[in-house]
Scaffold this motif. Structure first.
Motif, PDB file in Angstrom:
ATOM      1  N   GLY A   1      20.370   6.269 -45.327  1.00 19.85           N
ATOM      2  CA  GLY A   1      21.123   5.293 -46.109  1.00 19.85           C
ATOM      3  C   GLY A   1      22.246   4.603 -45.370  1.00 19.85           C
ATOM      4  N   THR A   2      22.342   4.780 -44.046  1.00 21.27           N
ATOM      5  CA  THR A   2      23.455   4.184 -43.294  1.00 21.27           C
ATOM      6  C   THR A   2      23.145   2.790 -42.762  1.00 21.27           C
ATOM      7  N   GLY A   3      21.878   2.397 -42.750  1.00 17.65           N
ATOM      8  CA  GLY A   3      21.533   1.064 -42.279  1.00 17.65           C
ATOM      9  C   GLY A   3      20.829   1.033 -40.937  1.00 17.65           C
ATOM     10  N   LYS A   4      20.059   2.085 -40.634  1.00 19.55           N
ATOM     11  CA  LYS A   4      19.330   2.110 -39.351  1.00 19.55           C
ATOM     12  C   LYS A   4      18.282   0.994 -39.302  1.00 19.55           C
ATOM     13  N   GLU A   5      17.644   0.739 -40.442  1.00 21.36           N
ATOM     14  CA  GLU A   5      16.653  -0.344 -40.504  1.00 21.36           C
ATOM     15  C   GLU A   5      17.311  -1.694 -40.230  1.00 21.36           C
ATOM     16  N   LEU A   6      18.534  -1.855 -40.719  1.00 21.84           N
ATOM     17  CA  LEU A   6      19.295  -3.079 -40.499  1.00 21.84           C
ATOM     18  C   LEU A   6      19.499  -3.332 -39.008  1.00 21.84           C
ATOM     19  N   VAL A   7      19.860  -2.284 -38.273  1.00 20.88           N
ATOM     20  CA  VAL A   7      20.068  -2.402 -36.826  1.00 20.88           C
ATOM     21  C   VAL A   7      18.767  -2.820 -36.145  1.00 20.88           C
ATOM     22  N   ALA A   8      17.648  -2.233 -36.571  1.00 21.58           N
ATOM     23  CA  ALA A   8      16.354  -2.579 -35.988  1.00 21.58           C
ATOM     24  C   ALA A   8      16.033  -4.053 -36.207  1.00 21.58           C
ATOM     25  N   HIS A   9      16.310  -4.560 -37.405  1.00 25.63           N
ATOM     26  CA  HIS A   9      16.049  -5.975 -37.696  1.00 25.63           C
ATOM     27  C   HIS A   9      16.940  -6.879 -36.854  1.00 25.63           C
ATOM     28  N   TRP A  10      18.194  -6.501 -36.680  1.00 26.35           N
ATOM     29  CA  TRP A  10      19.086  -7.298 -35.843  1.00 26.35           C
ATOM     30  C   TRP A  10      18.559  -7.357 -34.417  1.00 26.35           C
ATOM     31  N   LEU A  11      18.155  -6.215 -33.893  1.00 27.73           N
ATOM     32  CA  LEU A  11      17.634  -6.173 -32.523  1.00 27.73           C
ATOM     33  C   LEU A  11      16.431  -7.094 -32.364  1.00 27.73           C
ATOM     34  N   HIS A  12      15.541  -7.073 -33.361  1.00 24.14           N
ATOM     35  CA  HIS A  12      14.342  -7.907 -33.271  1.00 24.14           C
ATOM     36  C   HIS A  12      14.671  -9.389 -33.444  1.00 24.14           C
ATOM     37  N   GLU A  13      15.444  -9.722 -34.464  1.00 27.32           N
ATOM     38  CA  GLU A  13      15.684 -11.135 -34.776  1.00 27.32           C
ATOM     39  C   GLU A  13      16.538 -11.835 -33.728  1.00 27.32           C
ATOM     40  N   LYS A  14      17.320 -11.072 -32.978  1.00 22.55           N
ATOM     41  CA  LYS A  14      18.144 -11.668 -31.926  1.00 22.55           C
ATOM     42  C   LYS A  14      17.452 -11.584 -30.556  1.00 22.55           C
ATOM     43  N   SER A  15      16.190 -11.160 -30.543  1.00 17.78           N
ATOM     44  CA  SER A  15      15.443 -11.032 -29.290  1.00 17.78           C
ATOM     45  C   SER A  15      14.535 -12.229 -29.071  1.00 17.78           C
ATOM     46  N   ASP A  16      13.956 -12.310 -27.874  1.00 15.38           N
ATOM     47  CA  ASP A  16      13.002 -13.378 -27.578  1.00 15.38           C
ATOM     48  C   ASP A  16      11.668 -13.165 -28.280  1.00 15.38           C
ATOM     49  N   ARG A  17      11.509 -12.004 -28.909  1.00 14.68           N
ATOM     50  CA  ARG A  17      10.264 -11.703 -29.630  1.00 14.68           C
ATOM     51  C   ARG A  17      10.359 -12.061 -31.118  1.00 14.68           C
ATOM     52  N   HIS A  18      11.430 -12.718 -31.524  1.00 17.14           N
ATOM     53  CA  HIS A  18      11.694 -12.897 -32.947  1.00 17.14           C
ATOM     54  C   HIS A  18      10.628 -13.719 -33.677  1.00 17.14           C
ATOM     55  N   LYS A  19       9.873 -14.555 -32.920  1.00 21.74           N
ATOM     56  CA  LYS A  19       8.830 -15.349 -33.584  1.00 21.74           C
ATOM     57  C   LYS A  19       7.584 -14.521 -33.882  1.00 21.74           C
ATOM     58  N   ALA A  20       7.437 -13.394 -33.179  1.00 17.48           N
ATOM     59  CA  ALA A  20       6.316 -12.489 -33.440  1.00 17.48           C
ATOM     60  C   ALA A  20       6.732 -11.469 -34.501  1.00 17.48           C
ATOM     61  N   ALA A  21       5.799 -10.601 -34.839  1.00 14.31           N
ATOM     62  CA  ALA A  21       6.030  -9.697 -35.970  1.00 14.31           C
ATOM     63  C   ALA A  21       6.940  -8.527 -35.620  1.00 14.31           C
ATOM     64  N   LEU A  22       7.695  -8.087 -36.631  1.00 13.69           N
ATOM     65  CA  LEU A  22       8.357  -6.785 -36.598  1.00 13.69           C
ATOM     66  C   LEU A  22       7.571  -5.908 -37.561  1.00 13.69           C
ATOM     67  N   ILE A  23       6.868  -4.925 -37.011  1.00 15.69           N
ATOM     68  CA  ILE A  23       6.028  -4.042 -37.824  1.00 15.69           C
ATOM     69  C   ILE A  23       6.774  -2.719 -38.046  1.00 15.69           C
TER      70      ILE A  23
END
Length: 387
Positions: A172-194
């Protein structure tokens, strides 16, 4: 103010270019370099919005300058200056990344159009980069505490790389949130986050879920099926609660990380994958390794970068920001008239023991918005926020 650099060994041509460009717009700051070596040094040490570069120069020719400059500052538009015998070379430089080329002596209208177009392109490139850095509002990271600021700093440094990240912290601390930030701010952001919740998938099915299977490989496998790693190809896979993964699945994940290839269950055919792996757990993996429940070699493969997300009780200063963020978001989502929290109400919430962390705080805020008054008071908190 737009900074423009002219790299040209002929002083007369430099003077002409500087005069034309400077008189066109007084916001253009035009600088000069008399050869390629000087030009490269200036590009290294300064920020330019546009570079003009002659092709034939002593010390370093224009083609070499172009190649070096594109490695140093790839976003800078570079316009090649070509003599009559350099046209073929100038055209070839376009394949190497030049924005355009102009011939000597420069035509006034063509030169100014090239300047305007190149500067416009630079603006668009920078704007595109800025937009890529923006994270979806659904995954905003709210907080200004030292712990959250530290996490944001790490994300800024790590996101653009393919480094594997292991995120730890209580539920419940927001680990998923950190994962989304890492993906969306990366060069892979146009591809999927599974996303894969390893704790929610039965151990006998986790390998099929991750790597897929071929028809007939086990009871119920009625057709070939791709797994999550294939779905995440060229993107990111988020292995949540990886501490709950079986040892046999861990071995296959390790192979995928080592060799960048997987095999579907029941098949000996390798499939190449290009996947960034982010993992998360609420367990102490060092203890799991000691108990023989987690592979140490996999841990070291995953934990290139470690991010520890703190419990909400360890970042109470962020609670006012979180409450206001959740209140605004929930009211909008549910069509509830906007409500505010009194200072006394927020103070009480800051004293609360948040064993369920941010997930619990959001639920309590939603309950208070539904049951509380237009201004949520300390009394509302006492009535409705208790367990």
């Amino acid at each position: 103010m737009s900074r423009i650099l002219i790299i040209e060994d002929e002083a007369a041509i430099r003077r002409v270019l500087i005069k034309i460009i400077s008189e066109e717009n007084d916001t253009y700051n035009v600088e000069e370099a008399s050869d390629g070596l000087e030009g490269i040094e200036k590009i290294k040490n300064n920020e330019y919005d546009l570079v003009f570069c002659d092709i034939k120069m002593p010390k370093m020719d224009g083609v070499e300058v172009l190649e070096k400059a594109k490695k140093i500052k790839p976003e800078i538009p570079i316009v090649m200056i070509s003599g009559h015998g350099d046209i073929e070379t100038a055209v070839n430089t376009m394949r190497l990344g030049a924005f355009d080329y102009i011939s000597k002596p420069p035509d006034l209208n063509r030169l100014l159009n090239t300047v305007r177009n190149a500067l416009e392109k630079k603006t668009l490139v920078l704007e595109n980069k800025r937009l890529k850095k923006k994270v979806s509002k659904n995954y905003e990271m709210i907080g200004e505490s030292a712990a959250i600021s530290h996490i944001k700093d790490i994300i800024e440094k790590v996101a653009a790389t393919d480094a594997r990240v292991l995120i730890t912290g209580p539920n419940g601390t927001g680990k998923e949130l950190v994962a989304h930030w890492l993906h969306e701010k990366s060069d892979r952001h146009k591809a999927a986050l599974i996303e894969v919740n390893c704790a929610a998938i039965p151990s006998e099915l986790i390998e099929s879920e991750l790597f897929g299977h071929v028809k007939g490989s086990f009871t119920g496998a009625n057709k070939d099926r791709a797994g999550k790693f294939e779905a995440a190809n060229h993107g990111t896979i988020f292995l949540d609660e990886i501490g709950d993964m079986s040892l046999s699945a861990q071995a296959k994940v390790l192979r995928a990380l080592q060799e960048n290839k997987i095999a579907r269950v029941g098949s000996d055919k390798d499939i190449k994958v290009n996947v960034r792996v982010i993992a998360a757990t609420n367990k102490n993996l060092q203890e799991e390794i000691t108990q023989g429940r987690f592979r140490e070699d996999l841990y070291h493969r995953l934990a290139v970068i470690l991010i520890k997300v703190p419990a909400l009780n360890d970042r109470r200063d962020d609670i006012p920001l979180l409450v206001n963020f959740f209140a605004s978001k929930i009211c909008e989502e549910q069509g509830i008239p906007e409500k505010i929290f009194s200072e006394e109400a927020i103070s009480l919430l800051q004293d609360y023991n948040w064993t369920g962390n941010i997930r619990e705080l959001r639920n309590v805020v939603e309950r208070l918005l539904i049951l509380g008054e237009k201004t949520v008071s300390a009394n509302d908190v006492k009535l409705f926020a208790s367990k």
